[in-house]
Design a protein around this motif. Structure first.
Motif, PDB file in Angstrom:
ATOM      1  N   LEU A 233       0.838  -1.190   0.000  1.00 40.08           N
ATOM      2  CA  LEU A 233       0.000   0.000   0.000  1.00 40.08           C
ATOM      3  C   LEU A 233       0.880   1.250   0.000  1.00 40.08           C
ATOM      4  CD1 LEU A 233      -2.612  -0.965   2.750  1.00 40.08           C
ATOM      5  CD2 LEU A 233      -2.908  -1.095   0.277  1.00 40.08           C
ATOM      6  N   PRO A 234       0.543   2.257  -0.790  1.00 39.14           N
ATOM      7  CA  PRO A 234       1.314   3.508  -0.762  1.00 39.14           C
ATOM      8  C   PRO A 234       1.409   4.102   0.637  1.00 39.14           C
ATOM      9  CG  PRO A 234      -0.220   3.497  -2.612  1.00 39.14           C
ATOM     10  CD  PRO A 234      -0.553   2.298  -1.786  1.00 39.14           C
ATOM     11  N   ASP A 235       0.371   3.921   1.434  1.00 42.18           N
ATOM     12  CA  ASP A 235       0.357   4.503   2.768  1.00 42.18           C
ATOM     13  C   ASP A 235       1.203   3.730   3.761  1.00 42.18           C
ATOM     14  OD1 ASP A 235      -1.471   6.658   2.175  1.00 42.18           O
ATOM     15  OD2 ASP A 235      -2.966   5.085   1.913  1.00 42.18           O
ATOM     16  N   LEU A 236       1.711   2.577   3.355  1.00 38.79           N
ATOM     17  CA  LEU A 236       2.683   1.844   4.156  1.00 38.79           C
ATOM     18  C   LEU A 236       4.020   1.795   3.425  1.00 38.79           C
ATOM     19  CD1 LEU A 236       0.534  -1.123   5.565  1.00 38.79           C
ATOM     20  CD2 LEU A 236       0.935   1.139   6.545  1.00 38.79           C
ATOM     21  N   GLY A 237       4.295   2.838   2.671  1.00 42.92           N
ATOM     22  CA  GLY A 237       5.567   2.948   1.982  1.00 42.92           C
ATOM     23  C   GLY A 237       5.697   2.050   0.776  1.00 42.92           C
ATOM     24  N   SER A 238       4.569   1.487   0.295  1.00 44.60           N
ATOM     25  CA  SER A 238       4.569   0.566  -0.862  1.00 44.60           C
ATOM     26  C   SER A 238       5.501  -0.618  -0.641  1.00 44.60           C
ATOM     27  CB  SER A 238       4.936   1.306  -2.156  1.00 44.60           C
ATOM     28  OG  SER A 238       3.945   2.257  -2.482  1.00 44.60           O
TER      29      SER A 238
END
Length: 479
Positions: A233-238
């Motif tokens: 996820l982008p919000d977990l740094g991808s």
């Protein structure tokens, strides 16, 4: 072979956030890593150091404690070193103040940089994003630990990454399902953000540093969050997120005492009281809004009125400062069908008892995991923080909970509204499928625990069998 005993095993620096729910989960993970041969130094301050005594006693060769003075901050009262008894509005200041340990930790680590005590990695709470530049200075990776759901973690990270402006509805386009929340259900950590404010900007910087970490590990399991763990996820740094839960809660009085809780009632006493309801084939509702949450008077009044009008059997763990309507506790004690516990209750043994068939919960993540592991369906009453995200996950994604109200702190439900939910849960058949789904989650939680142990040991993932023996007949009893 490198071992903790001979001092040649890899040495990891662990930095917990000084908040009970965050710290205990990371200490559980630290114990698992110690049992797999790593050496770990855990950072603490004088007020929270006693909580590490059980961990040290269990792993004397592998775990050391580094106690440093808590950094002062003008926004914090003198002597404050943790979130315990701290007004929620000051929690961001606590996070920012804690970052003052960066300099002392760099000095401490550099003094050990050429020997076997060299720090090879940093494992730290995601509220300690400042440890990312610390790890970079030490030349090793930093792993961000979240004691929360992957979904809830992504939601809060998304807010500080994208910085959406206040609107009636806030959307999250990069999270599967593109969830949306009304502004009043957004975390206060974000709603109180002010451009240019030192604490607000420091808080955002902490979250942004998390995106540079080598990865996230989270106190969750795939049976709960496959949708959010399946892809970066982008919000977990991808980066790929690893599930290492459910991390073990205390299971008895001794465990609770070791973890800093002063039990208001023993597990044996409470379970003996619950046994009477099993004899009569009567179900009990367990109620808790968290050990520290003080329920506001309108919410307490609605719940007490609903409990009295429906006549359901219940156990209610109440924070000591919570005010209940006059005479309620006396009527409960005289009637014998309910029990009010003021203070720390043995929640894990209660949820695992056959008499307890529903759980009215604020949807704090630790409570969610404990209920999921016990196979108890939930009546969701979120109030603040990540609780709305957790409740949506339970209600919409997992179908393992029924909402009581979505009003949160701002709007108390009416007594009739609460009574309808309680009566339908205890006496009706309409949510039998929710109870069945909760029973499935218990088996998946045990599978998650087995997968976690293999992950920490460096092994595989899928296909584990449940390892926790479970009490038979819970779902049938709910029906």
């Amino acid at each position: 072979m490198a071992t903790a005993t001979d001092g040649t095993a890899p040495h990891v620096l662990v930095v917990p956030c000084p908040a009970q729910g965050h710290m205990l989960a990371l200490l559980d993970l630290t114990g698992l890593l110690a049992s797999r041969g790593l050496r770990l130094t855990v950072v603490t301050t004088p007020a929270t150091a006693p909580q590490l005594a059980p961990l040290q006693a269990a792993h004397p060769a592998a775990v050391r404690v580094l106690t440093l003075p808590f950094p002062s901050h003008p926004a914090l009262p003198a002597g404050v070193e943790s979130a315990k008894h701290l007004p929620p509005a000051l929690f961001p200041s606590l996070i920012v103040a804690f970052a003052g340990l960066h300099g002392p930790l760099v000095s401490w680590a550099r003094a050990r940089s050429r020997g076997p005590d060299r720090v090879v990695a940093v494992l730290s709470d995601f509220f300690c994003g400042w440890t990312q530049p610390l790890a970079a200075e030490l030349g090793g990776p930093r792993i961000a630990f979240s004691p929360c759901a992957a979904y809830g973690t992504a939601v809060i990270q998304s807010l500080f990454r994208r910085m959406p402006r206040p609107e009636d509805v806030i959307t999250f386009p990069d999270i599967p399902g593109e969830p949306a929340y009304p502004w009043r259900q957004i975390s206060m950590l974000y709603r109180t953000f002010r451009d240019g404010d030192e604490v607000s900007e420091g808080l955002r910087t902490n979250f942004m540093w998390n995106l540079e970490s080598s990865g996230f590990v989270l106190n969750t399991f795939r049976g709960l969050e496959e949708r959010y763990l399946a892809a970066p996820l982008p919000d977990l740094g991808s980066r790929r997120a690893r599930a290492v839960g459910p991390l073990a809660p205390e299971a008895d009085d001794a465990g609770a005492a070791e973890r800093g809780g002063e039990m208001a009632v023993s597990a044996a006493d409470l379970c003996a009281w619950l046994d009477e309801f099993v004899k009569d084939d009567r179900g009990v509702v367990y109620i808790s809004f968290g050990s520290m949450a003080v329920l506001r008077p309108p919410h307490a009044a609605a719940l007490t009125a609903a409990l009295e009008s429906t006549g359901v059997a219940f156990v209610w763990a109440v924070a000591p400062a919570t005010r209940l309507p006059d005479g309620f506790e006396e009527r409960v004690a005289a009637g014998g069908r309910g029990r009010v516990i003021r203070g720390w209750a043995p929640q894990v043994p209660a949820l695992r008892h056959r008499a307890v068939r529903w759980f009215v919960t604020h949807c704090g993540w630790n409570s969610v995991l404990e209920a999921a592991a016990a196979g108890v369906p939930m009546l969701a009453w979120p109030m603040t923080a990540d609780q709305f995200a957790n409740a949506r996950l339970l209600v919409d994604d997992l179908r393992a909970a029924v909402p009581v109200t979505w009003g949160g702190l701002d709007a108390a439900p009416g007594p009739d509204e609460v009574a309808r939910v309680l009566d339908a849960a205890v006496n009706g058949q309409m949510w039998a499928q929710v109870a069945a789904r909760a029973d499935e989650l218990a088996a998946e939680a045990a599978t998650g625990g087995a997968a976690r142990r293999r992950l920490v040991a460096g092994g595989g993932g899928a296909g584990a069998r449940p390892t926790r023996p479970r009490e038979p007949g819970r779902t049938a009893a709910v029906h």
